[in-house]
Design an enzyme around this catalytic site. Structure first.
Site, PDB file in Angstrom:
ATOM      1  N   LYS A   1      -1.183 -43.408  18.234  1.00  0.00           N
ATOM      2  CA  LYS A   1      -1.264 -44.652  19.011  1.00  0.00           C
ATOM      3  C   LYS A   1      -2.331 -44.566  20.086  1.00  0.00           C
ATOM      4  O   LYS A   1      -2.851 -45.572  20.529  1.00  0.00           O
ATOM      5  CB  LYS A   1       0.073 -44.913  19.709  1.00  0.00           C
ATOM      6  CG  LYS A   1       1.167 -45.296  18.759  1.00  0.00           C
ATOM      7  CD  LYS A   1       2.521 -45.205  19.471  1.00  0.00           C
ATOM      8  CE  LYS A   1       3.629 -45.095  18.450  1.00  0.00           C
ATOM      9  NZ  LYS A   1       4.818 -44.439  18.939  1.00  0.00           N
TER      10      LYS A   1
ATOM     11  N   LYS B   1      -3.921 -33.766  26.791  1.00  0.00           N
ATOM     12  CA  LYS B   1      -3.804 -34.915  27.708  1.00  0.00           C
ATOM     13  C   LYS B   1      -4.655 -34.697  28.960  1.00  0.00           C
ATOM     14  O   LYS B   1      -5.235 -35.642  29.483  1.00  0.00           O
ATOM     15  CB  LYS B   1      -2.341 -35.140  28.126  1.00  0.00           C
ATOM     16  CG  LYS B   1      -1.443 -35.590  26.987  1.00  0.00           C
ATOM     17  CD  LYS B   1      -1.746 -37.023  26.577  1.00  0.00           C
ATOM     18  CE  LYS B   1      -0.854 -37.430  25.408  1.00  0.00           C
ATOM     19  NZ  LYS B   1      -1.311 -38.583  24.682  1.00  0.00           N
TER      20      LYS B   1
ATOM     21  N   LYS C   1      -5.624 -36.650  13.854  1.00  0.00           N
ATOM     22  CA  LYS C   1      -4.437 -37.322  13.318  1.00  0.00           C
ATOM     23  C   LYS C   1      -4.415 -38.813  13.643  1.00  0.00           C
ATOM     24  O   LYS C   1      -5.113 -39.281  14.541  1.00  0.00           O
ATOM     25  CB  LYS C   1      -3.188 -36.661  13.885  1.00  0.00           C
ATOM     26  CG  LYS C   1      -3.006 -36.850  15.378  1.00  0.00           C
ATOM     27  CD  LYS C   1      -1.613 -36.417  15.824  1.00  0.00           C
ATOM     28  CE  LYS C   1      -1.408 -36.720  17.295  1.00  0.00           C
ATOM     29  NZ  LYS C   1      -0.051 -36.559  17.757  1.00  0.00           N
TER      30      LYS C   1
HETATM   31  P1  AMP Z   1       5.069 -40.270  18.628  1.00  0.00           P
HETATM   32  O1  AMP Z   1       4.485 -41.525  18.062  1.00  0.00           O
HETATM   33  O2  AMP Z   1       4.025 -39.347  19.183  1.00  0.00           O
HETATM   34  O3  AMP Z   1       6.232 -40.505  19.524  1.00  0.00           O
HETATM   35  O4  AMP Z   1       5.655 -39.462  17.396  1.00  0.00           O
HETATM   36  C1  AMP Z   1       6.874 -39.816  16.798  1.00  0.00           C
HETATM   37  C2  AMP Z   1       7.092 -39.048  15.527  1.00  0.00           C
HETATM   38  O5  AMP Z   1       6.084 -39.366  14.575  1.00  0.00           O
HETATM   39  C3  AMP Z   1       7.055 -37.528  15.705  1.00  0.00           C
HETATM   40  O6  AMP Z   1       8.007 -36.965  14.830  1.00  0.00           O
HETATM   41  C4  AMP Z   1       5.682 -37.155  15.249  1.00  0.00           C
HETATM   42  O7  AMP Z   1       5.623 -35.836  14.734  1.00  0.00           O
HETATM   43  C5  AMP Z   1       5.430 -38.169  14.153  1.00  0.00           C
HETATM   44  N1  AMP Z   1       3.990 -38.435  14.035  1.00  0.00           N
HETATM   45  C6  AMP Z   1       3.216 -39.144  14.894  1.00  0.00           C
HETATM   46  N2  AMP Z   1       1.931 -39.174  14.459  1.00  0.00           N
HETATM   47  C7  AMP Z   1       1.892 -38.458  13.301  1.00  0.00           C
HETATM   48  C8  AMP Z   1       0.865 -38.120  12.365  1.00  0.00           C
HETATM   49  N3  AMP Z   1      -0.364 -38.553  12.511  1.00  0.00           N
HETATM   50  N4  AMP Z   1       1.216 -37.367  11.294  1.00  0.00           N
HETATM   51  C9  AMP Z   1       2.499 -36.944  11.109  1.00  0.00           C
HETATM   52  N5  AMP Z   1       3.505 -37.223  11.951  1.00  0.00           N
HETATM   53  C10 AMP Z   1       3.215 -37.977  13.035  1.00  0.00           C
END
Ligand code: AMP
Length: 332
Positions: A198, A112, A195
């Site tokens: 968002k 970040k 990866k």
């Molecule tokens: P976030 O959108 O960053 O709040 O992530 C929410 C959940 O989604 C967490 O458990 C992350 O590990 C999972 N997650 C988000 N992006 C990925 C990705 N590209 N691959 C696998 N898991 C993801």
């Protein structure tokens, strides 16, 4: 005793295939077997300074998509993080023994600092502390997350253990990142590197709410290259990513078909992408089709959020009562 599971998703917008395959697919299987708490992390979303007019809509979007994906409020406790004031209280206590050096070393913090140098706020630095509070407040031992969160889980164990040592107690159990499959998943994006996420640009992620036309458009634009030049050549990252996505949404025979063509240098990425888009559309159809109906049912959403808040607060306030006692707060 039944083990407790906690996991959350930040309310920074629509859910994508990374959230679905990395987190929600596991939630669905776990809700039958464990004492599950699934929350919408709206405090965490404040690190990116959402406009007040957008905040509630973002939370609603995640709640709707949790339900559309099949998370069942009768089985799991689904709640909004900001409905549980005990979480920021525990976060405050945990901040007192989280150290600057270890927080600065966190990979996601360093990322970040690189990606948003103009907004390196203290909330970003202490993000893993808030995440630890989210988890240990229910004394969870299993946390279904994607691979990107492994380091945060290690920090949650560190903070819980440090509290235990400091107060000579065994109050917090150790939480571990968990996947029902063999290993934690990393869903790649469509932009050829890293990866799906968002914050990685509009065209990197496929959202659960994307229409079939949008999915086709995004996948056809995914980064590829001019094709292999030698048989059985190793795949560069962008191509490996397309194959990884195929593995998630397509039949095994489809994967093998394109893998064979790649190895024989006969692959046409246009064909692979067409198939990938169609399989993504099929894989997400059941969720997509329920999103609009659930979003329109405000009474149901209010009921789910109120019930979740009540159940989550019951568990959180019990922990906080005990934590205050351990720390030494006493009533006059
Ligand atoms: P976030 O959108 O960053 O709040 O992530 C929410 C959940 O989604 C967490 O458990 C992350 O590990 C999972 N997650 C988000 N992006 C990925 C990705 N590209 N691959 C696998 N898991 C993801």
């Amino acid at each position: 005793m039944m083990e407790t599971v906690v996991s959350g998703i930040r309310s920074t917008g629509k859910l994508h295939l990374g959230n679905y395959y990395g987190a929600i697919k596991n939630f669905l299987k776990m809700q039958d077997e464990y004492n599950c708490y699934f929350f919408i992390a709206d405090y965490h979303s404040l690190t990116t300074h959402p406009m007040p007019a957008d905040l509630h809509g973002n939370v609603k979007q995640v709640l709707v998509e949790y339900l559309a994906a099949g998370i069942d409020p009768e089985k799991a406790t689904i709640y909004v993080q900001s409905d549980v004031p005990e979480i920021p209280e525990l976060y405050l206590f945990m901040n007192m023994n989280a150290y600057l050096g270890e927080l600065e070393r966190s990979t996601s913090f360093k990322d970040k600092v690189r990606s948003q140098p103009d907004n390196v706020n203290a909330g970003l630095l202490t993000y893993p502390v808030l995440m630890a509070a989210d988890i240990i407040i229910h004394k969870a031992t299993k946390v279904p997350v994607g691979k990107d969160q492994e380091q945060h889980l290690e920090m949650a164990r560190t903070f819980g253990n440090r509290f235990n040592r400091m107060y000579n107690t065994e109050f917090f159990p150790e939480p571990y990142a968990f996947s029902l499959g063999q290993s934690l998943i990393k869903v790649p994006g469509l932009d050829g590197k890293g990866k799906m996420g968002k914050s990685e640009g509009e065209n990197n992620a496929v959202y659960l709410s994307d229409s079939p036309e949008i999915i086709r458009k995004k996948v056809m634009r995914a980064v590829s290259d001019s094709g292999p030049t030698e048989e059985n050549q190793a795949k560069p990252e962008a191509i490996q990513n397309l194959f990884d996505l195929l593995k998630l949404v397509s039949e095994e025979s489809t994967y093998t078909h394109f893998d064979d063509l790649y190895n024989k240098c006969q692959i046409r990425y246009g064909d692979l992408k067409k198939q990938l888009a169609e399989d993504m559309i099929i894989a997400t159809a059941p969720v997509r089709e329920r999103i609009n109906d659930i979003a329109a049912d405000s009474a149901y959403l209010s009921k789910v959020a109120a019930l979740g808040a009540e159940k989550a607060r019951e568990s959180a306030s019990k922990t906080l009562r005990e934590v205050r006692e351990i720390i030494g707060f006493r009533k006059f």
